[in-house]
Design a protein around this motif. Structure first.
Motif, mmCIF file in Angstrom:
data_model
loop_
_atom_site.group_PDB
_atom_site.id
_atom_site.type_symbol
_atom_site.label_atom_id
_atom_site.label_comp_id
_atom_site.label_asym_id
_atom_site.label_seq_id
_atom_site.Cartn_x
_atom_site.Cartn_y
_atom_site.Cartn_z
ATOM 1 N N PRO A 88 0.831 -1.204 0.000
ATOM 2 C CA PRO A 88 0.000 0.000 0.000
ATOM 3 C C PRO A 88 0.866 1.254 0.000
ATOM 4 N N VAL A 89 0.369 2.260 -0.655
ATOM 5 C CA VAL A 89 1.105 3.504 -0.837
ATOM 6 C C VAL A 89 1.326 4.189 0.507
ATOM 7 N N CYS A 90 2.546 4.635 0.736
ATOM 8 C CA CYS A 90 2.857 5.424 1.929
ATOM 9 C C CYS A 90 2.329 6.837 1.697
ATOM 10 N N PRO A 91 1.417 7.324 2.525
ATOM 11 C CA PRO A 91 0.856 8.659 2.285
ATOM 12 C C PRO A 91 1.888 9.783 2.396
ATOM 13 N N GLY A 92 2.933 9.586 3.185
ATOM 14 C CA GLY A 92 3.963 10.615 3.321
ATOM 15 C C GLY A 92 4.978 10.613 2.203
ATOM 16 N N HIS A 93 5.087 9.489 1.489
ATOM 17 C CA HIS A 93 6.070 9.346 0.416
ATOM 18 C C HIS A 93 5.444 8.517 -0.713
ATOM 19 N N PRO A 94 4.378 9.016 -1.335
ATOM 20 C CA PRO A 94 3.589 8.192 -2.263
ATOM 21 C C PRO A 94 4.308 7.738 -3.519
ATOM 22 N N SER A 95 5.394 8.381 -3.879
ATOM 23 C CA SER A 95 6.063 7.977 -5.123
ATOM 24 C C SER A 95 7.341 7.185 -4.878
ATOM 25 N N THR A 96 7.633 6.870 -3.618
ATOM 26 C CA THR A 96 8.927 6.233 -3.368
ATOM 27 C C THR A 96 8.870 4.825 -2.781
ATOM 28 N N HIS A 97 7.927 4.528 -1.917
ATOM 29 C CA HIS A 97 7.918 3.203 -1.290
ATOM 30 C C HIS A 97 6.537 2.847 -0.747
ATOM 31 N N PRO A 98 6.308 1.529 -0.595
ATOM 32 C CA PRO A 98 5.064 1.091 0.043
ATOM 33 C C PRO A 98 5.227 1.115 1.561
ATOM 34 N N LEU A 99 4.120 0.941 2.242
ATOM 35 C CA LEU A 99 4.155 0.771 3.691
ATOM 36 C C LEU A 99 4.710 -0.610 4.015
ATOM 37 N N THR A 100 5.164 -0.784 5.233
ATOM 38 C CA THR A 100 5.726 -2.041 5.695
ATOM 39 C C THR A 100 4.838 -2.612 6.797
ATOM 40 N N PRO A 101 4.476 -3.898 6.717
ATOM 41 C CA PRO A 101 3.695 -4.500 7.806
ATOM 42 C C PRO A 101 4.604 -4.765 9.014
ATOM 43 N N THR A 102 4.144 -4.359 10.188
ATOM 44 C CA THR A 102 4.929 -4.488 11.409
ATOM 45 C C THR A 102 4.003 -4.813 12.574
ATOM 46 N N GLU A 103 4.530 -5.528 13.537
ATOM 47 C CA GLU A 103 3.779 -5.840 14.757
ATOM 48 C C GLU A 103 4.437 -5.116 15.920
ATOM 49 N N SER A 104 3.613 -4.480 16.744
ATOM 50 C CA SER A 104 4.114 -3.806 17.934
ATOM 51 C C SER A 104 3.051 -3.853 19.019
ATOM 52 N N ASN A 105 3.441 -4.330 20.167
ATOM 53 C CA ASN A 105 2.534 -4.390 21.321
ATOM 54 C C ASN A 105 1.227 -5.107 21.002
ATOM 55 N N GLY A 106 1.318 -6.172 20.228
ATOM 56 C CA GLY A 106 0.142 -6.974 19.931
ATOM 57 C C GLY A 106 -0.757 -6.435 18.845
ATOM 58 N N VAL A 107 -0.294 -5.442 18.104
ATOM 59 C CA VAL A 107 -1.104 -4.847 17.039
ATOM 60 C C VAL A 107 -0.333 -4.922 15.727
ATOM 61 N N ALA A 108 -0.988 -5.419 14.689
ATOM 62 C CA ALA A 108 -0.404 -5.468 13.349
ATOM 63 C C ALA A 108 -0.708 -4.152 12.642
ATOM 64 N N THR A 109 0.343 -3.450 12.206
ATOM 65 C CA THR A 109 0.165 -2.132 11.613
ATOM 66 C C THR A 109 0.945 -1.995 10.319
ATOM 67 N N TRP A 110 0.534 -1.004 9.528
ATOM 68 C CA TRP A 110 1.290 -0.561 8.364
ATOM 69 C C TRP A 110 2.088 0.648 8.810
ATOM 70 N N VAL A 111 3.406 0.645 8.561
ATOM 71 C CA VAL A 111 4.261 1.757 8.952
ATOM 72 C C VAL A 111 5.070 2.236 7.762
ATOM 73 N N CYS A 112 5.498 3.486 7.829
ATOM 74 C CA CYS A 112 6.405 4.039 6.831
ATOM 75 C C CYS A 112 7.795 3.456 7.109
ATOM 76 N N PRO A 113 8.432 2.851 6.113
ATOM 77 C CA PRO A 113 9.755 2.280 6.355
ATOM 78 C C PRO A 113 10.848 3.337 6.535
ATOM 79 N N LEU A 114 10.565 4.561 6.147
ATOM 80 C CA LEU A 114 11.554 5.626 6.247
ATOM 81 C C LEU A 114 11.573 6.237 7.650
ATOM 82 N N ASP A 115 10.417 6.706 8.105
ATOM 83 C CA ASP A 115 10.385 7.376 9.405
ATOM 84 C C ASP A 115 9.741 6.541 10.521
ATOM 85 N N ARG A 116 9.309 5.313 10.161
ATOM 86 C CA ARG A 116 8.709 4.351 11.107
ATOM 87 C C ARG A 116 7.389 4.838 11.704
ATOM 88 N N ALA A 117 6.766 5.851 11.093
ATOM 89 C CA ALA A 117 5.470 6.344 11.570
ATOM 90 C C ALA A 117 4.399 5.309 11.282
#
Length: 125
Positions: A88-117
């Motif tokens: 899925p498109v990273c809203p902060g960097h739509p032309s450069t990379h997709p979001l990354t699936p990550t798990e934190s504290n029991g929650v599966a999230t999509w994060v920006c691989p650049l700034d980890r938001a």
């Protein structure tokens, strides 16, 4: 499909529907490593396939991330010839990379691989 694998895939398939990405045809896999790793096959329009598997010993949020990694790769491969492949498109960097699936504290999230938001919980795109 195995119930645990189906539960792990469900939020990712919601994100596919929510973003308009191609949806795979899903069939039970016959390459299962062991009963602890249920598997399925994701099939594209051109007949190409890719496996998806989760480990039953993992927490559900970790299984969702594993399914998201596999499905994300399938979507990127499916989009390769037709359009942008950063799903899925990273809203902060739509032309450069997709979001990354990550798990934190029991929650599966999509994060920006650049700034980890954290952008969204997997299944809510």
């Amino acid at each position: 499909m195995d119930e645990a694998l189906a539960r792990a895939m469900e939020p990712v398939l919601r994100d596919i529907a929510g973003t308009g990405a191609p949806r795979p045809t899903i069939r039970d896999g016959n390459w299962q490593i062991s009963s602890e790793y249920p598997c399925a096959m994701l099939w594209g329009r051109d007949g190409s396939g890719m496996g998806v598997s989760v480990y039953l010993g993992d927490a559900e949020s970790v299984r969702i991330v594993a399914a998201a990694e596999n499905v994300q790769q399938w979507v990127i491969d499916e989009l390769w010839a037709a359009s942008r492949t950063n799903w899925p498109v990273c809203p902060g960097h739509p032309s450069t990379h997709p979001l990354t699936p990550t798990e934190s504290n029991g929650v599966a999230t999509w994060v920006c691989p650049l700034d980890r938001a954290v952008v969204a919980e997997i299944g809510s795109l």
